[in-house]
Design a protein around this motif. Sequence first.
Motif, PDB file in Angstrom:
ATOM      1  N   ASN A  81       0.744  -1.046  -0.099  1.00  0.00           N
ATOM      2  CA  ASN A  81      -0.041  -0.151   0.055  1.00  0.00           C
ATOM      3  C   ASN A  81       0.879   1.190   0.100  1.00  0.00           C
ATOM      4  OD1 ASN A  81      -2.189  -1.697   0.904  1.00  0.00           O
ATOM      5  ND2 ASN A  81      -1.108  -1.836   2.822  1.00  0.00           N
ATOM      6  N   THR A  82       0.456   2.250  -0.695  1.00  0.00           N
ATOM      7  CA  THR A  82       0.692   3.659  -0.320  1.00  0.00           C
ATOM      8  C   THR A  82      -0.214   4.725  -0.043  1.00  0.00           C
ATOM      9  OG1 THR A  82       0.459   4.195  -2.704  1.00  0.00           O
ATOM     10  CG2 THR A  82       2.759   3.370  -2.200  1.00  0.00           C
ATOM     11  N   LEU A  83       0.132   5.445   0.720  1.00  0.00           N
ATOM     12  CA  LEU A  83      -0.628   6.766   1.270  1.00  0.00           C
ATOM     13  C   LEU A  83       0.032   7.866   0.726  1.00  0.00           C
ATOM     14  CD1 LEU A  83      -3.455   7.728   2.234  1.00  0.00           C
ATOM     15  CD2 LEU A  83      -2.481   7.668   4.399  1.00  0.00           C
ATOM     16  N   VAL A 121     -11.540  16.618   2.630  1.00  0.00           N
ATOM     17  CA  VAL A 121     -10.613  15.769   1.828  1.00  0.00           C
ATOM     18  C   VAL A 121     -11.267  14.844   0.845  1.00  0.00           C
ATOM     19  CG1 VAL A 121      -9.006  13.836   2.643  1.00  0.00           C
ATOM     20  CG2 VAL A 121      -9.545  15.609   4.503  1.00  0.00           C
ATOM     21  N   VAL A 122     -10.587  15.044  -0.114  1.00  0.00           N
ATOM     22  CA  VAL A 122     -10.677  14.020  -1.369  1.00  0.00           C
ATOM     23  C   VAL A 122      -9.860  12.824  -1.331  1.00  0.00           C
ATOM     24  CG1 VAL A 122     -11.131  13.891  -3.809  1.00  0.00           C
ATOM     25  CG2 VAL A 122     -11.748  16.089  -2.855  1.00  0.00           C
ATOM     26  N   VAL A 123     -10.513  11.412  -1.323  1.00  0.00           N
ATOM     27  CA  VAL A 123      -9.845  10.513  -1.335  1.00  0.00           C
ATOM     28  C   VAL A 123      -9.801   9.657  -2.494  1.00  0.00           C
ATOM     29  CG1 VAL A 123      -9.547   8.225  -0.235  1.00  0.00           C
ATOM     30  CG2 VAL A 123     -10.459  10.023   1.099  1.00  0.00           C
ATOM     31  N   GLY A 124      -8.712   9.222  -3.092  1.00  0.00           N
ATOM     32  CA  GLY A 124      -8.360   8.653  -4.084  1.00  0.00           C
ATOM     33  C   GLY A 124      -7.616   7.638  -4.107  1.00  0.00           C
ATOM     34  N   PHE A 132      -8.935   0.430   0.765  1.00  0.00           N
ATOM     35  CA  PHE A 132      -8.100   1.470   1.339  1.00  0.00           C
ATOM     36  C   PHE A 132      -8.661   3.089   1.381  1.00  0.00           C
ATOM     37  CE2 PHE A 132      -3.377   2.875   2.056  1.00  0.00           C
ATOM     38  CZ  PHE A 132      -3.770   3.458   3.232  1.00  0.00           C
ATOM     39  N   ARG A 133      -9.686   3.234   0.315  1.00  0.00           N
ATOM     40  CA  ARG A 133     -10.303   4.358   0.149  1.00  0.00           C
ATOM     41  C   ARG A 133     -11.481   4.700   0.906  1.00  0.00           C
ATOM     42  NH1 ARG A 133     -10.642   3.247  -5.467  1.00  0.00           N
ATOM     43  NH2 ARG A 133     -13.030   3.394  -5.296  1.00  0.00           N
ATOM     44  N   GLU A 134     -12.399   3.358   1.100  1.00  0.00           N
ATOM     45  CA  GLU A 134     -13.398   3.366   1.802  1.00  0.00           C
ATOM     46  C   GLU A 134     -12.841   3.483   3.536  1.00  0.00           C
ATOM     47  OE1 GLU A 134     -15.370  -0.300   0.494  1.00  0.00           O
ATOM     48  OE2 GLU A 134     -16.148   0.669  -0.958  1.00  0.00           O
ATOM     49  N   ALA A 135     -11.746   2.815   3.873  1.00  0.00           N
ATOM     50  CA  ALA A 135     -11.584   2.830   5.242  1.00  0.00           C
ATOM     51  C   ALA A 135     -10.895   4.331   5.792  1.00  0.00           C
ATOM     52  CB  ALA A 135     -10.361   1.871   5.648  1.00  0.00           C
ATOM     53  N   LEU A 136     -10.250   4.884   4.572  1.00  0.00           N
ATOM     54  CA  LEU A 136      -9.864   6.253   5.076  1.00  0.00           C
ATOM     55  C   LEU A 136     -11.253   7.117   5.236  1.00  0.00           C
ATOM     56  CD1 LEU A 136      -6.907   6.580   2.299  1.00  0.00           C
ATOM     57  CD2 LEU A 136      -6.896   6.888   4.825  1.00  0.00           C
ATOM     58  N   VAL A 137     -12.107   7.326   4.390  1.00  0.00           N
ATOM     59  CA  VAL A 137     -13.440   7.959   4.276  1.00  0.00           C
ATOM     60  C   VAL A 137     -14.017   7.765   5.749  1.00  0.00           C
ATOM     61  CG1 VAL A 137     -15.502   8.591   3.366  1.00  0.00           C
ATOM     62  CG2 VAL A 137     -13.464   8.236   1.731  1.00  0.00           C
ATOM     63  N   TYR A 138     -14.093   6.564   5.906  1.00  0.00           N
ATOM     64  CA  TYR A 138     -14.853   6.146   7.215  1.00  0.00           C
ATOM     65  C   TYR A 138     -14.160   6.946   8.437  1.00  0.00           C
ATOM     66  CZ  TYR A 138     -16.467   3.286  11.000  1.00  0.00           C
ATOM     67  OH  TYR A 138     -17.042   3.126  12.438  1.00  0.00           O
ATOM     68  N   GLY A 168      -3.169   2.043  -4.866  1.00  0.00           N
ATOM     69  CA  GLY A 168      -2.609   2.557  -3.315  1.00  0.00           C
ATOM     70  C   GLY A 168      -3.962   3.695  -3.298  1.00  0.00           C
ATOM     71  N   ALA A 169      -3.814   4.574  -2.362  1.00  0.00           N
ATOM     72  CA  ALA A 169      -4.497   5.523  -1.836  1.00  0.00           C
ATOM     73  C   ALA A 169      -3.787   7.066  -1.986  1.00  0.00           C
ATOM     74  CB  ALA A 169      -5.166   5.326  -0.649  1.00  0.00           C
ATOM     75  N   GLN A 170      -4.537   7.858  -2.264  1.00  0.00           N
ATOM     76  CA  GLN A 170      -4.015   9.196  -1.973  1.00  0.00           C
ATOM     77  C   GLN A 170      -5.057  10.284  -1.413  1.00  0.00           C
ATOM     78  OE1 GLN A 170      -3.142  10.915  -5.972  1.00  0.00           O
ATOM     79  NE2 GLN A 170      -4.963  12.041  -5.874  1.00  0.00           N
ATOM     80  N   LEU A 171      -4.576  11.308  -0.636  1.00  0.00           N
ATOM     81  CA  LEU A 171      -5.527  12.240   0.076  1.00  0.00           C
ATOM     82  C   LEU A 171      -5.141  13.559  -0.646  1.00  0.00           C
ATOM     83  CD1 LEU A 171      -5.377  11.412   3.921  1.00  0.00           C
ATOM     84  CD2 LEU A 171      -6.896  10.550   2.158  1.00  0.00           C
ATOM     85  N   GLU A 172      -6.202  14.285  -1.041  1.00  0.00           N
ATOM     86  CA  GLU A 172      -5.992  15.712  -1.793  1.00  0.00           C
ATOM     87  C   GLU A 172      -6.791  16.509  -0.755  1.00  0.00           C
ATOM     88  OE1 GLU A 172      -4.614  17.220  -4.076  1.00  0.00           O
ATOM     89  OE2 GLU A 172      -4.251  15.596  -5.640  1.00  0.00           O
TER      90      GLU A 172
END
Length: 311
Positions: free
Chosen positions: A167-169, A196-199, A205-211, A254-258
């Motif tokens: 994974n990467t964040l 925060v826009v999760v991509g 990973f995206r769903e876990a970050l949003v939650y 992976g995942a990213q946060l804007e």
Amino acid sequence: MTFSQHAASRRTVLTALAAAATAGAPLLTQLATATPAFATGENDLYGSNTDLYTSTLHPTKEGTDYGRRSRRHEQFDGYLSKVGVYTKKTAVLAIHGGQIERGTSELCLAIAGYDPADANAAALFPTMVHDYWMFEGMRSENNRDLHVTSVNCDDHVARLLAASSLNTLSLHGCQYTQLGLPDTMVWPSQSDPKLVVVGGLNKTFREALVYELKTAGFPALDALSDEWRDRYNLADFAGADPRNICNRTMTGAGAQLEITEDMRRSLFGPEATDFDWKSGRIATWNNPRFLAFRDACRRAIATVEAGQQIL
């Protein structure tokens, strides 16, 4: 050669190289239904990190214009044979850190398990640290010129960490107005544009970050969810290109946060000047709001890692 000719020539070469690289990438193209326009880097002065490091037309100097920091944690054969599992599964990246997209360096170190004021100090979470890499703008002005878009990030260490991780964040900064959300949108309101826009291509990973972010009180949305996909300008910030550094992992996802500037600014003390310079940010990061954001991201990482095993 004029600057415009140089830029056009460079883009032609990079396009050809990117196409060749993508041909050998993990077969997750079907997940990337929209290629982010923002990730094309048409407004970047440099076509890649290599270009930035070596350009004679617009020369830069490491230690003066920019800096790089990273940590890769050692794994020993004897240890691995005993536990039977690789424990460092996630790398945290801030490819536009320092004064480029302010606040992302400090978040990168904190989420990786280190003190944003002293990366060389003992880890804050000794049993749960993550590899990290960051590129930081160090100029007093014009740091935007050092921006290299995610799909063109070719720093060798950054690529190595991503390629050797499940994974990467990847942490980024944006302006709320760039997202193109309507003025009539109730949440978040234009008077409080913290979002925060999760991509990234890792849906879990995206769903876990949003939650975790929303549960902690930070407005967040999944740019690739059915609700938001291809709406407004969010595709430009969705990290859906397989060439994006956040997706150059073992699994090709992976995942990213804007993170909007208003959100990032709110994590560092009450005064605007606390956020503007590194000295202010490292002096004000240790507050409940910053810690809550950090911990939400770390919980999301733990959730994803708990379901992964390298056989």
